[in-house]
Design a protein around this motif. Structure first.
Motif, mmCIF file in Angstrom:
data_model
loop_
_atom_site.group_PDB
_atom_site.id
_atom_site.type_symbol
_atom_site.label_atom_id
_atom_site.label_comp_id
_atom_site.label_asym_id
_atom_site.label_seq_id
_atom_site.Cartn_x
_atom_site.Cartn_y
_atom_site.Cartn_z
ATOM 1 N N LEU A 59 -0.826 -7.621 9.351
ATOM 2 C CA LEU A 59 -0.010 -6.988 8.205
ATOM 3 C C LEU A 59 -0.755 -7.210 6.792
ATOM 4 O O LEU A 59 -0.575 -6.468 6.045
ATOM 5 N N ARG A 60 -1.503 -8.323 6.840
ATOM 6 C CA ARG A 60 -2.337 -8.620 5.398
ATOM 7 C C ARG A 60 -3.299 -7.496 5.178
ATOM 8 O O ARG A 60 -3.649 -7.119 4.244
ATOM 9 N N LYS A 61 -3.874 -6.959 6.474
ATOM 10 C CA LYS A 61 -4.929 -5.906 6.483
ATOM 11 C C LYS A 61 -4.282 -4.854 6.116
ATOM 12 O O LYS A 61 -4.756 -3.891 5.056
ATOM 13 N N VAL A 62 -3.087 -4.330 6.504
ATOM 14 C CA VAL A 62 -2.534 -3.137 5.975
ATOM 15 C C VAL A 62 -1.976 -2.983 4.775
ATOM 16 O O VAL A 62 -2.229 -2.221 3.951
ATOM 17 N N LEU A 63 -1.494 -4.418 4.216
ATOM 18 C CA LEU A 63 -1.250 -4.561 2.947
ATOM 19 C C LEU A 63 -2.428 -4.129 1.842
ATOM 20 O O LEU A 63 -2.239 -3.603 0.754
ATOM 21 N N ARG A 64 -3.552 -4.717 2.426
ATOM 22 C CA ARG A 64 -4.673 -4.555 1.662
ATOM 23 C C ARG A 64 -5.071 -3.169 1.473
ATOM 24 O O ARG A 64 -5.514 -2.616 0.251
ATOM 25 N N GLU A 65 -5.010 -2.542 2.580
ATOM 26 C CA GLU A 65 -5.371 -1.102 2.519
ATOM 27 C C GLU A 65 -4.363 -0.280 1.939
ATOM 28 O O GLU A 65 -4.781 0.746 1.227
ATOM 29 N N MET A 66 -3.148 -0.641 1.429
ATOM 30 C CA MET A 66 -2.028 0.080 0.796
ATOM 31 C C MET A 66 -2.669 -0.253 -0.680
ATOM 32 O O MET A 66 -2.424 0.732 -1.695
ATOM 33 N N GLU A 67 -2.970 -1.540 -0.924
ATOM 34 C CA GLU A 67 -3.284 -1.628 -2.376
ATOM 35 C C GLU A 67 -4.309 -1.194 -2.872
ATOM 36 O O GLU A 67 -4.472 -0.516 -4.081
ATOM 37 N N ALA A 68 -5.386 -0.847 -1.901
ATOM 38 C CA ALA A 68 -6.758 -0.150 -2.264
ATOM 39 C C ALA A 68 -6.644 1.430 -2.389
ATOM 40 O O ALA A 68 -7.410 1.772 -2.978
ATOM 41 N N ALA A 69 -5.545 2.000 -1.664
ATOM 42 C CA ALA A 69 -5.154 3.422 -1.805
ATOM 43 C C ALA A 69 -5.056 3.781 -3.043
ATOM 44 O O ALA A 69 -4.989 5.020 -3.415
ATOM 45 N N GLY A 70 -4.581 2.958 -4.155
ATOM 46 C CA GLY A 70 -4.461 3.294 -5.550
ATOM 47 C C GLY A 70 -2.876 3.009 -5.843
ATOM 48 O O GLY A 70 -2.103 2.620 -5.152
ATOM 49 N N PRO A 71 -2.591 3.545 -6.765
ATOM 50 C CA PRO A 71 -1.247 3.160 -7.491
ATOM 51 C C PRO A 71 -0.110 4.358 -6.761
ATOM 52 O O PRO A 71 -0.555 5.296 -6.650
ATOM 53 N N ARG A 72 1.068 3.701 -6.461
ATOM 54 C CA ARG A 72 2.087 4.641 -6.100
ATOM 55 C C ARG A 72 2.393 5.562 -6.902
ATOM 56 O O ARG A 72 2.556 5.549 -8.215
#
Length: 84
Positions: A59-72
């Motif tokens: 879950l931490r990996k998925v959250l990091r990938e979402m943060e790296a994808a850019g602002p919502r």
């Protein structure tokens, strides 16, 4: 997205949730039901502890990938709900 993982107590089998950013090796937490202290270690033989650690890691990996994808992108506000 929910940032918590399920943890099953080794003593009373109560299932509770804790944040994935907290559940790491070296973390300890009291069970809210029976108040036994659970120690989260990679070398633990308890399957409930290792399951919580691996799901928190994923879950931490998925959250990091979402943060790296850019602002919502900002959500569009319906015309009837605007407040000025």
């Amino acid at each position: 997205m929910d940032d918590s993982v399920q943890v099953c107590c080794t003593r009373c089998r109560n299932v509770f949730r804790d944040r994935a950013r907290r559940v790491q090796a070296g973390y300890s937490r009291q069970c809210p039901c029976c108040e036994v202290v659970l120690f989260f270690e990679e070398t633990s033989l308890d399957k409930n502890i290792t399951r919580a650690l691996t799901s928190a890691r994923g879950l931490r990996k998925v959250l990091r990938e979402m943060e790296a994808a850019g602002p919502r992108k900002a959500k569009a506000v319906p015309a009837g709900r605007r407040s000025y």
